[in-house]
Design an enzyme around this catalytic site. Structure first.
Site, PDB file in Angstrom:
ATOM      1  N   ASP A   1      59.493 -34.120  25.388  1.00  0.00           N
ATOM      2  CA  ASP A   1      60.314 -35.247  24.962  1.00  0.00           C
ATOM      3  C   ASP A   1      61.722 -35.175  25.557  1.00  0.00           C
ATOM      4  O   ASP A   1      62.682 -35.659  24.957  1.00  0.00           O
ATOM      5  CB  ASP A   1      60.408 -35.280  23.429  1.00  0.00           C
TER       6      ASP A   1
ATOM      7  N   ASP B   1      58.994 -36.489  16.690  1.00  0.00           N
ATOM      8  CA  ASP B   1      57.739 -36.433  17.428  1.00  0.00           C
ATOM      9  C   ASP B   1      56.703 -35.819  16.484  1.00  0.00           C
ATOM     10  O   ASP B   1      57.062 -35.053  15.583  1.00  0.00           O
ATOM     11  CB  ASP B   1      57.906 -35.567  18.679  1.00  0.00           C
TER      12      ASP B   1
ATOM     13  N   ASP C   1      59.743 -31.869  21.109  1.00  0.00           N
ATOM     14  CA  ASP C   1      59.496 -30.758  22.000  1.00  0.00           C
ATOM     15  C   ASP C   1      60.566 -30.722  23.090  1.00  0.00           C
ATOM     16  O   ASP C   1      60.919 -31.745  23.664  1.00  0.00           O
ATOM     17  CB  ASP C   1      58.104 -30.911  22.625  1.00  0.00           C
TER      18      ASP C   1
END
Length: 832
Positions: free
Chosen positions: A730, A531, A726
């Site tokens: 996520d 991410d 995260d």
């Protein structure tokens, strides 16, 4: 002595007096040392009571050594005479259903109606014992699972209270040769008790072995100088008796394990050892009585002695390994400064703290318990639990947690929870549970170990048949050597021990892993998705005015004052940096995906991206669109501010890359991993970030919703898929990946979403994780190779007749000891 109901022998001389007092009546009681009937005079037998001076000397020697538990072991071996009555036995096991007796081992209710409990187990010595107990659970109705942790000799059980009870489990394991006990806050007490038991067995076996060897020397010397036949027979019988004592008393532990294995049809390491001892004992005893052939009493006694010494060394190594994975002690202090009623303080063990105790925590110390600040103000580093990268202020009345670091000044804390009941304790429990799980490679090792025991037993029968032409004694010796020298324990011990030690070392480096299988997966190559925001970047955006009047910035800050979004925080920070004061007269009206809407001093304010402004009917001029493009070219997210329906200002929202981002990506690529980005940010910004850190553009995907990330992760792959992001934002993608790694947020949230949490927050820890996983995999392969090589050579030499039973006893522990030593010395999760 004649029973009272018998008729006296009339031929016996009459007593001079029939008025004997009871104090002079001769009675019998067992000798305190050897348990043989011993006469005494009086109403009650004296204690201690000895049949001869030899027993008195032996008793005093054993007492002097502090090995008085020998007599408890002897009483257990005496059979039915000393067996606990059924009612008493039943009462003893019934106490396992009493919460007051169980204490910390009291079963806990699970959401599915089952109950779980953790207990100490006495009598564990190798991985084969774990097989036996876990297999017994599979064959017992209502007992769903059993997970044995060899490092600290504990057992975690999951059972259905409607059909099975903890007392029933304790009774069943007692029949198999294992004793359950409640766990305590002093685990070393259990270690000391087990250590004392093993040393007692070694002392008895050593006593028998030493004396048997002296008798053997006398017989061997007699072959050269001549010894009378009756003396030779006496020496052979005495030596055989010592060998039988060694096998029957300290050596009975091997037979208990073997009988338990036969009851549950589970291959157990003690099975071939017991068979070997049985063959040697029967052959030696027959030869001793008949006066022909070799007797094996000296070899048998020394054999038991060396086997027990090897078991004791392995027990100590396992205890050392358990210390290496004591996660909670690595994160929280072991002592606390407790405040007494007179305001004096004293250092005490954290385990002795109770709710409502008051402790003093100085600046620079970690908090040892959860609680409430009773006095003092300070700042705390709570990054491990909450993921907050910046210190936070704490004052009187605030709640604080164990594992957080007190930064500023001394505070007094009222204790609320300690140890496993604290927040960090619950997190560590989820990590420690991974150490007892049977990963696929552990299950393979268990299966290999089980078949190995069967194969070794069949090979021993083959050796007996092959060498039978050379004489029964020689054939029995070679078969005994083969049964003893083979050691399947190291095969089953290698993998779980390597994983447990690696998890402990990783926790010390603030890499928390709650799934041991993840280490196995990360040792291979695959695709690793990052991410962007907060993972590759700092996660602290800065809003820079690229076009338009700065006064719109203060209006936007005023409207977004009550909004907790990162963009709102960035706008507010930039407003302060520019020296602007947001108006007080502002109200936030609408918060939607892509932007917000509000009123500031009567002006309508809209803040968001282009699609959001378009949805509100706001048309952007060519200048505004040009500024948006300029923002994208410098890898900044464009945010537009409109006042009274007119787009006036463009902000460039930039999130600086972490310093280690490019280095981490390059290192992972060199190790054979494909690296990509899955982000919700603008595709142009994602592409710019990918170019900066060396990620191919075809693997850089932007503009993704959480569902899009999930779909990408779930796409069929021929390689391992790893998601790094995260712990909260996520969560779906982290859970769907083969391995999820959370690098932001708190440990509690992150470990629910992903099996791995990087508590340090550093990207370099991901490289440590990959490197440590590879090292763990190499360790498992190495220990497997060492154990298999040892067993192949040892079994081959035994079949060829090159190994005696005595040498086999010396060699047998080497396999397990080498695996333990390799595991503890291997550089897993250590600084390169």
């Amino acid at each position: 002595m004649v029973p009272d109901s018998a008729t006296p022998d009339k031929s016996a001389p009459e007593s001079k007096s029939d008025s004997r007092t009871p104090s002079k009546v001769s009675r019998e009681a067992p000798c305190t040392h050897c348990d043989l009937p011993t006469p005494y005079v009086g109403e009650n037998p004296p204690h201690p009571l000895f049949c001869c001076n030899g027993c008195r000397g032996a008793y005093e020697l054993i007492q002097g050594w502090g090995l008085d538990s020998y007599y408890d072991l002897r009483d257990q071996a005496n059979g039915e005479r000393n067996r606990m009555p059924e009612a008493t036995d039943k009462g003893r096991f019934d106490s396992f259903d009493d919460p007051e007796f169980l204490g910390l081992s009291t079963p806990k209710q699970q959401s599915d109606g089952l109950q779980s409990a953790q207990l100490a187990v006495h009598g564990l010595h190798c991985a084969a014992c774990a097989w036996l107990i876990e297999n017994a659970a599979q064959q017992t109705e209502g007992w769903n699972t059993a997970r044995v942790h060899l490092g600290d000799h504990t057992l975690r059980v999951m059972f259905d209270p409607a059909t099975c009870s903890l007392s029933g489990i304790a009774r069943l394991l007692h029949r198999l040769g294992y004793e359950l006990a409640p766990i305590t806050k002093q685990p070393d007490a259990h270690f000391r008790k087990e250590n004392r038991r093993l040393l007692t067995q070694i002392a008895i076996a050593g006593f028998c072995a030493a004396n048997a060897m002296w008798i053997a020397v006398a017989l061997y010397a007699g072959d050269a100088s001549g010894v009378a036949a009756e003396h030779r027979l006496l020496l052979r019988l005495m030596g055989t008796g010592l060998g039988l004592i060694a096998v029957a008393v300290p050596g009975r532990t091997f037979f208990r394990g073997a009988f338990a294995a036969l009851r549950t049809w589970t291959p157990h390491m003690d099975l071939p050892v017991a068979l070997g001892l049985s063959v040697g004992t029967v052959t030696g005893t027959v030869n001793a009585i008949s006066g022909r052939g070799d007797v094996y009493f000296d070899s048998l006694a020394v054999l038991v002695f060396f086997l027990l010494v090897g078991r004791w060394i392995q027990f100590h190594q396992q205890h050392r390994a358990a210390k290496a994975v004591d996660l909670l002690l690595r994160i929280t202090p072991a002592h606390a400064n407790r405040i007494a009623a007179d305001n004096t303080t004293d250092w005490v063990l954290v385990d002795t703290l109770r709710p409502d105790d008051q402790i003093r925590v100085a600046a620079g110390e970690s908090l040892p318990a959860d609680g409430i600040i009773a006095a003092g103000n300070t700042t705390l580093d709570r990054s491990l639990l909450t993921g907050e990268s910046q210190p936070v202020a704490a004052q009187t009345g605030d709640e604080v947690s164990a594992g957080t670091l007190n930064l500023s000044r001394s505070i007094d804390v009222t204790v609320r929870a300690v140890g496993s009941e604290s927040r960090i304790g619950r997190v560590m429990q989820s990590v420690e549970s991974a150490m007892a799980e049977r990963t696929p490679i552990v299950q393979l090792a268990d299966a290999i170990g089980g078949w190995f025991v069967v194969i070794v037993t069949l090979l021993a029968i083959a050796a007996l048949v092959i060498w039978s032409g050379e004489g029964w004694g020689l054939a029995a010796g070679h078969a005994t050597a083969l049964l003893i020298v083979a050691c399947p324990c190291a095969l089953a011990l290698a993998t779980p021990l390597a994983i447990a030690v690696s998890l402990g070392r990783a926790a010390k480096r603030k890499i928390l892993i709650r799934d041991g299988a993840s280490l196995q997966l990360l040792a291979s190559k695959g695709i690793l998705w990052f991410d962007k925001t907060g993972t590759l970047t700092e996660g602290r955006s800065r809003a820079q005015v690229l076009y338009g009047p700065e006064t719109a910035l203060s209006d936007a800050a005023a409207v977004e004052r009550d909004c907790s979004h990162p963009i709102a925080s960035a706008i507010e920070r930039e407003c302060l940096l520019q020296g602007l004061t947001p108006p007080d007269d502002a109200e936030l009206l609408v918060v939607e995906t892509g932007g917000v809407q509000g009123v500031c001093e009567g002006r309508q304010i809209v803040v968001g991206n282009i699609p959001f402004l378009t949805s509100k009917g706001i048309v952007c001029s060519a200048e505004i669109l040009a500024a948006v493009d300029a923002s994208l070219q410098i890898a900044a997210t464009p945010i537009v501010i409109a006042v009274d329906g007119v787009a006036t200002t463009v902000l460039g929202l930039s999130d600086p890359l972490r310093q280690q981002a490019a280095e981490t990506v390059a290192t992972l690529q060199r190790r054979g991993w494909q690296v990509g980005i899955l982000s919700g940010d603008h595709p142009a910004i994602v592409a710019a970030v990918a170019q900066q850190i060396g990620i191919p553009l075809e693997l850089a995907h932007g503009g993704l919703l959480p569902a899009d990330k999930l779909e990408r992760v779930r796409q069929p792959q021929s390689m391992i898929t790893v998601m790094i992001g995260d712990g909260a934002n996520d969560a779906a993608a982290l859970a769907a990946a083969d391995v999820g790694i959370a690098v932001r947020g708190g440990a509690e949230v992150s470990l629910q979403a992903a099996p791995i949490f990087i508590a340090s927050g550093r990207l370099t820890s991901i490289v440590e994780l990959i490197r440590g996983s590879s090292a763990t995999s190499k360790l498992i392969r190495t220990t497997f190779a060492v154990s298999l090589s040892y067993n192949l050579f040892a079994v081959g030499f035994a079949l060829a007749g090159w190994i005696s039973p005595l040498l086999a006893a010396v060699l047998m522990p080497l396999s397990s000891i080498s695996v333990l030593s390799l595991t503890l010395a291997w550089p897993t999760f250590r600084s390169p």
